[in-house]
Design a protein around this motif. Structure first.
Motif, PDB file in Angstrom:
ATOM      1  N   ILE A 192       0.852  -1.201   0.000  1.00 53.43           N
ATOM      2  CA  ILE A 192       0.000   0.000   0.000  1.00 53.43           C
ATOM      3  C   ILE A 192       0.885   1.248   0.000  1.00 53.43           C
ATOM      4  O   ILE A 192       0.614   2.224  -0.711  1.00 53.43           O
ATOM      5  CB  ILE A 192      -0.971   0.001   1.201  1.00 53.43           C
ATOM      6  N   GLY A 193       1.987   1.186   0.770  1.00 52.88           N
ATOM      7  CA  GLY A 193       2.917   2.322   0.815  1.00 52.88           C
ATOM      8  C   GLY A 193       3.443   2.669  -0.566  1.00 52.88           C
ATOM      9  O   GLY A 193       3.492   3.837  -0.966  1.00 52.88           O
ATOM     10  N   VAL A 194       3.799   1.656  -1.331  1.00 50.56           N
ATOM     11  CA  VAL A 194       4.356   1.868  -2.671  1.00 50.56           C
ATOM     12  C   VAL A 194       3.272   2.411  -3.618  1.00 50.56           C
ATOM     13  O   VAL A 194       3.544   3.252  -4.480  1.00 50.56           O
ATOM     14  CB  VAL A 194       4.944   0.520  -3.190  1.00 50.56           C
ATOM     15  N   LEU A 195       2.027   1.958  -3.422  1.00 51.56           N
ATOM     16  CA  LEU A 195       0.945   2.356  -4.342  1.00 51.56           C
ATOM     17  C   LEU A 195       0.298   3.686  -3.941  1.00 51.56           C
ATOM     18  O   LEU A 195      -0.485   4.249  -4.696  1.00 51.56           O
ATOM     19  CB  LEU A 195      -0.134   1.254  -4.368  1.00 51.56           C
ATOM     20  N   TYR A 196       0.612   4.168  -2.755  1.00 48.47           N
ATOM     21  CA  TYR A 196      -0.056   5.386  -2.254  1.00 48.47           C
ATOM     22  C   TYR A 196       0.369   6.619  -3.045  1.00 48.47           C
ATOM     23  O   TYR A 196       1.548   6.883  -3.221  1.00 48.47           O
ATOM     24  CB  TYR A 196       0.274   5.594  -0.767  1.00 48.47           C
ATOM     25  N   ASP A 197      -0.672   7.326  -3.525  1.00 49.70           N
ATOM     26  CA  ASP A 197      -0.383   8.541  -4.279  1.00 49.70           C
ATOM     27  C   ASP A 197      -1.397   9.616  -3.876  1.00 49.70           C
ATOM     28  O   ASP A 197      -2.080  10.187  -4.725  1.00 49.70           O
ATOM     29  CB  ASP A 197      -0.484   8.200  -5.785  1.00 49.70           C
ATOM     30  N   GLY A 198      -1.565   9.773  -2.579  1.00 55.38           N
ATOM     31  CA  GLY A 198      -2.463  10.817  -2.096  1.00 55.38           C
ATOM     32  C   GLY A 198      -3.887  10.357  -1.851  1.00 55.38           C
ATOM     33  O   GLY A 198      -4.722  11.158  -1.433  1.00 55.38           O
ATOM     34  N   ASP A 199      -4.192   9.080  -2.108  1.00 55.84           N
ATOM     35  CA  ASP A 199      -5.560   8.587  -1.869  1.00 55.84           C
ATOM     36  C   ASP A 199      -5.469   7.168  -1.295  1.00 55.84           C
ATOM     37  O   ASP A 199      -5.223   6.202  -2.018  1.00 55.84           O
ATOM     38  CB  ASP A 199      -6.333   8.597  -3.198  1.00 55.84           C
ATOM     39  N   LEU A 200      -5.660   7.077   0.023  1.00 50.27           N
ATOM     40  CA  LEU A 200      -5.487   5.777   0.691  1.00 50.27           C
ATOM     41  C   LEU A 200      -6.495   4.741   0.185  1.00 50.27           C
ATOM     42  O   LEU A 200      -6.144   3.584  -0.040  1.00 50.27           O
ATOM     43  CB  LEU A 200      -5.623   5.957   2.217  1.00 50.27           C
ATOM     44  N   HIS A 201      -7.737   5.176   0.000  1.00 51.50           N
ATOM     45  CA  HIS A 201      -8.776   4.252  -0.463  1.00 51.50           C
ATOM     46  C   HIS A 201      -8.346   3.615  -1.796  1.00 51.50           C
ATOM     47  O   HIS A 201      -8.413   2.393  -1.981  1.00 51.50           O
ATOM     48  CB  HIS A 201     -10.096   5.019  -0.607  1.00 51.50           C
ATOM     49  N   GLU A 202      -7.855   4.444  -2.696  1.00 44.17           N
ATOM     50  CA  GLU A 202      -7.450   3.942  -4.011  1.00 44.17           C
ATOM     51  C   GLU A 202      -6.224   3.014  -3.878  1.00 44.17           C
ATOM     52  O   GLU A 202      -6.167   1.949  -4.502  1.00 44.17           O
ATOM     53  CB  GLU A 202      -7.110   5.128  -4.911  1.00 44.17           C
ATOM     54  N   ALA A 203      -5.283   3.414  -3.019  1.00 45.64           N
ATOM     55  CA  ALA A 203      -4.080   2.579  -2.839  1.00 45.64           C
ATOM     56  C   ALA A 203      -4.457   1.209  -2.287  1.00 45.64           C
ATOM     57  O   ALA A 203      -3.924   0.166  -2.722  1.00 45.64           O
ATOM     58  CB  ALA A 203      -3.097   3.285  -1.903  1.00 45.64           C
ATOM     59  N   VAL A 204      -5.399   1.191  -1.339  1.00 44.11           N
ATOM     60  CA  VAL A 204      -5.824  -0.098  -0.765  1.00 44.11           C
ATOM     61  C   VAL A 204      -6.510  -0.931  -1.850  1.00 44.11           C
ATOM     62  O   VAL A 204      -6.230  -2.128  -2.012  1.00 44.11           O
ATOM     63  CB  VAL A 204      -6.753   0.116   0.458  1.00 44.11           C
ATOM     64  N   ASN A 205      -7.394  -0.291  -2.625  1.00 47.31           N
ATOM     65  CA  ASN A 205      -8.077  -1.032  -3.708  1.00 47.31           C
ATOM     66  C   ASN A 205      -7.064  -1.643  -4.670  1.00 47.31           C
ATOM     67  O   ASN A 205      -7.202  -2.801  -5.082  1.00 47.31           O
ATOM     68  CB  ASN A 205      -8.972  -0.087  -4.519  1.00 47.31           C
ATOM     69  N   ASN A 206      -6.047  -0.877  -5.017  1.00 47.45           N
ATOM     70  CA  ASN A 206      -5.045  -1.390  -5.966  1.00 47.45           C
ATOM     71  C   ASN A 206      -4.202  -2.501  -5.344  1.00 47.45           C
ATOM     72  O   ASN A 206      -3.827  -3.461  -6.010  1.00 47.45           O
ATOM     73  CB  ASN A 206      -4.156  -0.248  -6.468  1.00 47.45           C
ATOM     74  N   ALA A 207      -3.946  -2.368  -4.052  1.00 46.49           N
ATOM     75  CA  ALA A 207      -3.150  -3.404  -3.377  1.00 46.49           C
ATOM     76  C   ALA A 207      -3.936  -4.714  -3.325  1.00 46.49           C
ATOM     77  O   ALA A 207      -3.406  -5.799  -3.611  1.00 46.49           O
ATOM     78  CB  ALA A 207      -2.787  -2.943  -1.968  1.00 46.49           C
ATOM     79  N   VAL A 208      -5.211  -4.598  -2.985  1.00 42.83           N
ATOM     80  CA  VAL A 208      -6.052  -5.786  -2.836  1.00 42.83           C
ATOM     81  C   VAL A 208      -6.116  -6.579  -4.142  1.00 42.83           C
ATOM     82  O   VAL A 208      -6.150  -7.812  -4.137  1.00 42.83           O
ATOM     83  CB  VAL A 208      -7.460  -5.335  -2.344  1.00 42.83           C
ATOM     84  N   LYS A 209      -6.076  -5.846  -5.272  1.00 42.37           N
ATOM     85  CA  LYS A 209      -6.120  -6.535  -6.576  1.00 42.37           C
ATOM     86  C   LYS A 209      -4.922  -7.448  -6.752  1.00 42.37           C
ATOM     87  O   LYS A 209      -4.963  -8.413  -7.496  1.00 42.37           O
ATOM     88  CB  LYS A 209      -6.140  -5.505  -7.703  1.00 42.37           C
TER      89      LYS A 209
END
Ligand code: M6R
Length: 609
Positions: free
Chosen positions: A134-151
């Motif tokens: 999630i840290g690597v995918l975070y770009d200012g929107d935690l919800h979006e980063a979590v969604n992308n991580a879960v995928k």
């Protein structure tokens, strides 16, 4: 088992989270931790051992916030330790995660994070991967980063996530692990289990699989896997805390009986690779080692010993290596034939049973290779073994072992099959077919549990009997011993198990009008022999309840009553036949007014001789 609590609101997050974690203590855990968002930073504290250890290191007025997440850990990947405890943070400590469940592809994700982003991991857990991802995918929107991580994540999980840059929301996701959201006034909660929240709220959203929630102080938004918002009815909890701990069941034993399909799924699926073949992650035993074994000792106590009795049939059949099963307190004091070509398998739910541990040490001293089948990660038996094959039953709280037993059986099948295939005794066709059959067992067990009321009716009719027998042949004899132990330990009825062929060598003298006998008759090749045994005992006036596979109608001609289990290969029937016996014991004990979860004179873990 792991527990999650998260809070956001006007109150003191630290106190509320710690209180919630304490309410989950009954489930068992080995370490605890908390992360709070304080002045734009994540402050994480965690400690091995009880929550009292954690409280000592957070006894600090400055350590307070109105948003945070907490966790009690039941170790899976990596031993219990401060560093392996949750929450886990990303590299720059801006994202923190609590996680229940398992990330099956964590090795793959970890390697990619190291290779592509140079991430330095701190713990041995699969959970840290989530925070780093999630840290690597975070770009200012935690919800979006979590969604992308879960995928990118495979496995079963409930996670709670907080970010230092977004101190106004908690994100949580559920996939095959429980998650609820508590609806407060000026505050909201997340938790893995309802009891954690009952002091504060009774209005709950039950989160479904593949849903993500965004929790702020004033709102809980639920999203489905396509990102669409979901409208969910509020669930009003009417149970008291005690009932809630037991998930609505009156006793832990009954809850644990019903948890068996899940325990079996977890134990099996975690040992299968993506091609559906058995993987021995973390086990160092090589093909050469397996080929060098000329005998196997399975050593254990009580129910775990009974799992070994079935394991003998399984491993001898599948791997063609002679297996001796011994009671640990006997093995440790006799001069056994153990040498460096011996595989010693210790089975223990707790991993702390003194006799099993002493037997293991004795075998080790004589040069045996030690493989243990254990439920508690980091326990003494696990630590002193060369390799550990974990059962994934989750914590077993009732003294009478149920889900530990069936998951131990699952390990016996996987060990036998793996060794047999590696040695070339078992061909690919049998190997694959057997794994498919094992995969079908949890659903078959669910069907068995659907007949709970039939079994409880039997218990209502027979609970006053003072002497009950269990007989069977082959693997059924092993299950008979377990059925008998279950009954005697929780109902205090004098019960007795015997290999059916032995009856006429003495025990048949006890058969008379009023004797109740469970005749386990699931083995096709031994069915006729069992029918003869049933005739013999019926001729002496005994009342016989036959247990067999669906379709074996023949049994109805001989027995007074019959219980059917779904059809499956003879080798695997113990996974199903034991369940009606567990349920029968439970309801007999209930009818007799016994203290089911804590029977007299017994302890859950026997750490004395
Ligand atoms: O923790 P362990 O599996 O080593 O415990 C062994 C026995 O004490 C245990 O199975 C005991 O027999 C159970 N109470 C049976 O239900």
């Amino acid at each position: 088992m792991c527990g999650i609590v998260g809070y956001i609101g006007d109150g003191k997050a630290k106190e509320i989270i710690i209180d919630g974690l304490k309410r989950l203590e009954y489930r068992g855990y080995d370490s605890a931790g908390i992360a709070l968002c304080i002045d734009g930073k994540i402050e994480t504290r965690k400690h091995v051992g009880g929550i009292e250890n954690l409280e000592k290191i957070i006894d600090d007025k400055e350590y307070e916030s109105n948003i945070g997440i907490g966790h009690t850990r039941w170790a899976t990947h990596g031993a219990p330790s401060d560093v392996n405890a949750h929450p886990h943070n990303n590299e720059d400590n801006t994202v923190t995660v609590v996680h229940n469940g398992i990330i099956e592809n964590y090795t793959e994700l970890k390697e990619a994070l190291i290779k592509e982003h140079g991430i330095k991991f701190r713990s041995e857990t699969d959970s840290e991967v989530i925070a780093q991802l999630i840290g690597v995918l975070y770009d200012g929107d935690l919800h979006e980063a979590v969604n992308n991580a879960v995928k990118k994540m495979r496995g079963a999980y409930a996670i709670g996530v907080v970010c230092a840059h977004e101190p106004d929301n908690i994100i949580a996701v559920r996939k095959d692990a429980p998650l609820v959201a508590g609806i407060g006034k000026g505050c909201n909660f997340i938790a893995s289990d309802i009891p954690a929240l009952l002091k504060y709220v009774r209005e709950i959203f039950l989160i479904e699989n593949n849903e993500t929630i965004v929790v702020t102080k004033n709102e809980i938004k639920i999203y489905d896997e396509n990102g669409q918002t979901v409208k969910r009815d509020v669930f009003h909890v009417t149970w008291d805390a005690d009932a809630a701990e037991k998930g609505g069941y009156p006793h832990f034993m009954l809850k644990e009986i019903h948890e068996q399909p899940k325990g079996l799924e977890d134990t099996l699926l975690r040992r299968l690779d993506k091609d559906g073949r058995i993987k021995l992650d973390g086990i160092t035993m090589t093909k050469k080692d397996i080929e060098s074994f000329n005998k196997i000792y399975i050593v254990a106590c009580g129910t775990a010993y009974h799992a070994g009795l079935v394991g003998k049939y399984t491993i001898e059949k599948m791997a063609r290596i002679p297996v001796e099963v011994d009671i640990a307190s006997e093995f440790r004091y006799r001069d056994s034939f153990v040498d460096e070509n011996t595989l010693f398998i210790a089975i223990s739910q707790s991993g702390e049973t003194l006799d099993t541990l002493a037997a293991l040490r004795e075998a080790k001293r004589k040069g045996a290779r030690i493989l243990s089948v254990v439920n508690v990660v980091g326990s003494s038996v696990a630590r002193e073994s060369d390799d550990v094959f974990y059962t994934w039953a989750g914590p077993e709280i009732a003294v009478a072992s149920t889900k530990a037993y069936t998951t131990q059986l699952m390990c016996m099948y996987l060990i036998g099959l793996y060794m047999g295939y590696t040695k070339g005794v078992v061909d690919n066709e049998y190997y694959k077919a057997m794994l498919e059959e094992l995969k079908a067992i949890p659903d078959k067990l669910r069907l068995v549990l659907k007949n709970e009321s039939l079994i409880s009716d039997l218990a209502d009719r027979f609970y006053h009997r003072e002497q009950i027998f269990f007989i069977g042949r082959g693997p059924d004899s092993g299950v008979s011993y377990e059925g008998s132990l279950k009954l005697k330990e929780i109902s205090y009825i004098n019960s007795f198990a015997i290999a059916a062929g032995e009856l006429k060598h003495g025990t048949i003298a006890l058969m008379e009008k009023g004797s109740l006998v469970f005749a386990l008759s699931t083995q096709d090749a031994l069915f006729e022999k069992m029918i003869s045994n049933i005739e013999e005992i019926k001729a002496r006036g005994a009342y016989v309840i036959g247990i067999t596979k669906e379709g074996n109608k023949e049994i109805e001609k001989q027995s007074d009553e019959s219980i059917y289990i779904p059809d499956c290969p003879d080798e695997l029937t113990p996974l199903l036949t034991v369940v009606p016996l567990q349920v029968f014991s439970y309801y007999v004990a209930k009818n007799r007014g016994c203290n089911i979860d804590k029977p007299k004179n017994l302890a859950k873990s026997v750490t004395v001789e």
